[in-house]
Design a protein around this motif. Structure first.
Motif, PDB file in Angstrom:
ATOM      1  N   VAL A   1       0.843  -1.196   0.000  1.00 44.30           N
ATOM      2  CA  VAL A   1       0.000   0.000   0.000  1.00 44.30           C
ATOM      3  C   VAL A   1       0.874   1.242   0.000  1.00 44.30           C
ATOM      4  N   ALA A   2       0.265   2.357  -0.376  1.00 43.87           N
ATOM      5  CA  ALA A   2       0.985   3.635  -0.382  1.00 43.87           C
ATOM      6  C   ALA A   2       1.261   4.070   1.055  1.00 43.87           C
ATOM      7  N   GLY A   3       2.237   4.911   1.194  1.00 37.83           N
ATOM      8  CA  GLY A   3       2.569   5.450   2.503  1.00 37.83           C
ATOM      9  C   GLY A   3       3.906   4.950   2.999  1.00 37.83           C
ATOM     10  N   ARG A   4       4.630   5.844   3.607  1.00 38.40           N
ATOM     11  CA  ARG A   4       5.958   5.534   4.132  1.00 38.40           C
ATOM     12  C   ARG A   4       6.109   6.221   5.486  1.00 38.40           C
ATOM     13  N   THR A   5       6.969   5.665   6.322  1.00 37.09           N
ATOM     14  CA  THR A   5       7.377   6.330   7.550  1.00 37.09           C
ATOM     15  C   THR A   5       8.891   6.217   7.645  1.00 37.09           C
ATOM     16  N   PHE A   6       9.464   7.006   8.540  1.00 41.95           N
ATOM     17  CA  PHE A   6      10.913   7.003   8.687  1.00 41.95           C
ATOM     18  C   PHE A   6      11.299   6.704  10.124  1.00 41.95           C
ATOM     19  N   CYS A   7      12.217   5.761  10.294  1.00 39.93           N
ATOM     20  CA  CYS A   7      12.803   5.426  11.590  1.00 39.93           C
ATOM     21  C   CYS A   7      14.232   5.951  11.593  1.00 39.93           C
ATOM     22  N   GLU A   8      14.602   6.648  12.641  1.00 34.81           N
ATOM     23  CA  GLU A   8      15.951   7.209  12.709  1.00 34.81           C
ATOM     24  C   GLU A   8      17.041   6.143  12.661  1.00 34.81           C
ATOM     25  N   TRP A   9      16.698   4.904  13.018  1.00 34.56           N
ATOM     26  CA  TRP A   9      17.688   3.832  13.042  1.00 34.56           C
ATOM     27  C   TRP A   9      17.631   2.967  11.792  1.00 34.56           C
ATOM     28  N   LYS A  10      16.438   2.566  11.396  1.00 31.88           N
ATOM     29  CA  LYS A  10      16.302   1.564  10.329  1.00 31.88           C
ATOM     30  C   LYS A  10      16.050   2.151   8.955  1.00 31.88           C
ATOM     31  N   GLY A  11      15.618   3.400   8.864  1.00 33.53           N
ATOM     32  CA  GLY A  11      15.387   4.039   7.573  1.00 33.53           C
ATOM     33  C   GLY A  11      13.913   4.146   7.234  1.00 33.53           C
TER      34      GLY A  11
ATOM     35  N   ASP B   1     -11.678 -13.404   4.180  1.00 25.24           N
ATOM     36  CA  ASP B   1     -12.721 -12.889   5.060  1.00 25.24           C
ATOM     37  C   ASP B   1     -12.417 -11.547   5.715  1.00 25.24           C
ATOM     38  N   ARG B   2     -11.174 -11.086   5.601  1.00 24.79           N
ATOM     39  CA  ARG B   2     -10.817  -9.881   6.340  1.00 24.79           C
ATOM     40  C   ARG B   2      -9.578  -9.224   5.753  1.00 24.79           C
ATOM     41  N   THR B   3      -9.558  -7.890   5.794  1.00 23.25           N
ATOM     42  CA  THR B   3      -8.388  -7.117   5.389  1.00 23.25           C
ATOM     43  C   THR B   3      -8.035  -6.162   6.519  1.00 23.25           C
ATOM     44  N   ILE B   4      -6.764  -6.135   6.885  1.00 24.50           N
ATOM     45  CA  ILE B   4      -6.263  -5.235   7.918  1.00 24.50           C
ATOM     46  C   ILE B   4      -5.389  -4.192   7.235  1.00 24.50           C
ATOM     47  N   ALA B   5      -5.853  -2.951   7.244  1.00 23.31           N
ATOM     48  CA  ALA B   5      -5.119  -1.867   6.597  1.00 23.31           C
ATOM     49  C   ALA B   5      -3.789  -1.623   7.312  1.00 23.31           C
ATOM     50  N   ALA B   6      -2.722  -1.581   6.525  1.00 23.69           N
ATOM     51  CA  ALA B   6      -1.379  -1.266   7.033  1.00 23.69           C
ATOM     52  C   ALA B   6      -1.035  -2.065   8.287  1.00 23.69           C
ATOM     53  N   GLY B   7      -1.321  -3.353   8.271  1.00 22.21           N
ATOM     54  CA  GLY B   7      -1.069  -4.210   9.426  1.00 22.21           C
ATOM     55  C   GLY B   7       0.345  -4.749   9.517  1.00 22.21           C
ATOM     56  N   ALA B   8       1.160  -4.450   8.489  1.00 20.34           N
ATOM     57  CA  ALA B   8       2.537  -4.967   8.463  1.00 20.34           C
ATOM     58  C   ALA B   8       3.431  -3.952   7.770  1.00 20.34           C
ATOM     59  N   TRP B   9       4.729  -4.049   8.029  1.00 17.57           N
ATOM     60  CA  TRP B   9       5.663  -3.135   7.384  1.00 17.57           C
ATOM     61  C   TRP B   9       6.990  -3.828   7.114  1.00 17.57           C
ATOM     62  N   THR B  10       7.772  -3.194   6.253  1.00 12.81           N
ATOM     63  CA  THR B  10       9.079  -3.719   5.861  1.00 12.81           C
ATOM     64  C   THR B  10      10.031  -2.565   5.603  1.00 12.81           C
ATOM     65  N   TYR B  11      11.302  -2.859   5.584  1.00 12.37           N
ATOM     66  CA  TYR B  11      12.340  -1.884   5.225  1.00 12.37           C
ATOM     67  C   TYR B  11      13.016  -2.387   3.964  1.00 12.37           C
ATOM     68  N   PRO B  12      12.566  -1.944   2.773  1.00 12.40           N
ATOM     69  CA  PRO B  12      13.144  -2.454   1.524  1.00 12.40           C
ATOM     70  C   PRO B  12      14.628  -2.123   1.359  1.00 12.40           C
ATOM     71  N   GLN B  13      15.050  -0.973   1.888  1.00 14.98           N
ATOM     72  CA  GLN B  13      16.451  -0.560   1.823  1.00 14.98           C
ATOM     73  C   GLN B  13      16.849   0.008   3.182  1.00 14.98           C
ATOM     74  N   PRO B  14      17.001  -0.852   4.176  1.00 21.45           N
ATOM     75  CA  PRO B  14      17.288  -0.355   5.526  1.00 21.45           C
ATOM     76  C   PRO B  14      18.662   0.282   5.638  1.00 21.45           C
ATOM     77  N   SER B  15      18.812   1.060   6.682  1.00 21.26           N
ATOM     78  CA  SER B  15      20.086   1.701   6.983  1.00 21.26           C
ATOM     79  C   SER B  15      21.158   0.655   7.287  1.00 21.26           C
ATOM     80  N   ALA B  16      22.407   1.089   7.180  1.00 20.99           N
ATOM     81  CA  ALA B  16      23.534   0.220   7.527  1.00 20.99           C
ATOM     82  C   ALA B  16      23.327  -0.294   8.950  1.00 20.99           C
ATOM     83  N   GLY B  17      23.665  -1.533   9.169  1.00 26.11           N
ATOM     84  CA  GLY B  17      23.480  -2.157  10.481  1.00 26.11           C
ATOM     85  C   GLY B  17      22.178  -2.935  10.581  1.00 26.11           C
ATOM     86  N   TYR B  18      21.257  -2.676   9.649  1.00 28.53           N
ATOM     87  CA  TYR B  18      19.958  -3.361   9.663  1.00 28.53           C
ATOM     88  C   TYR B  18      19.666  -4.033   8.319  1.00 28.53           C
ATOM     89  N   ARG B  19      20.699  -4.265   7.542  1.00 30.46           N
ATOM     90  CA  ARG B  19      20.532  -4.852   6.202  1.00 30.46           C
ATOM     91  C   ARG B  19      19.891  -6.242   6.236  1.00 30.46           C
TER      92      ARG B  19
END
Length: 158
Positions: free
Chosen positions: A67-77, A88-106
């Motif tokens: 889905v559209a939308g992004r957030t920023f974590c100072e540590w992970k990116g 039977d059910r859809t949960i909006a924005a129920g999960a997240w990922t870091y496609p290109q995380p910051s160094a240390g969290y690759r």
């Protein structure tokens, strides 16, 4: 199942650590197991219960819908989000990922985190996860961790 040491979240580091986990993780939504794995990563940060990141391939087919939308974590990116979808059910924005995380969290590339409070049930080694208070964090509270935990009303300034 391996016996685990009880951890106090106030002993977790800042910036957060990333740790491999062999705990058995099961996520259920609408009567369906939508994810299951014994290979994940835990993010452990001061004052927060761990957040588990599961391999994207541990999710059932068509469960994750980008889905559209992004957030920023100072540590992970920059995080991207998924709806969690079952017939039977859809949960909006129920999960997240870091496609290109910051160094240390690759290691998080190709892994997805779930908000336990948005699904029916999450378990860690068979123990049902307690939901972390608040709607910002996705921490997984089990008997393995003690608090107090940030997230409840009045704790944001900690």
């Amino acid at each position: 199942m391996t016996a685990r040491t009880v951890e106090n979240v106030w002993d977790y580091p800042r910036p957060p650590s990333i740790e491999p986990s062999d705990e058995r993780i099961v996520v259920e939504l609408a009567g369906t197991v939508i994810a299951e794995t014994s290979t994940s990563f835990r993010i452990c940060e001061t004052s927060h219960p761990p957040t588990y990141y599961l391999p994207i391939h541990s999710f059932g087919p068509e469960v994750l819908r980008a889905v559209a939308g992004r957030t920023f974590c100072e540590w992970k990116g920059t995080a991207s989000y998924f709806d969690l979808v079952t017939p039977d059910r859809t949960i909006a924005a129920g999960a997240w990922t870091y496609p290109q995380p910051s160094a240390g969290y690759r290691d998080l590339v190709g892994h997805v985190a779930i908000y336990p409070g948005k699904v029916d049930r999450c378990t860690v080694d068979g123990e049902v996860v307690q939901v972390q208070e608040g709607d910002f964090y996705g921490g997984w509270i089990t008997s393995r961790v003690t608090g107090p935990f940030k997230g409840a009303p009045g704790t944001m300034g900690w």
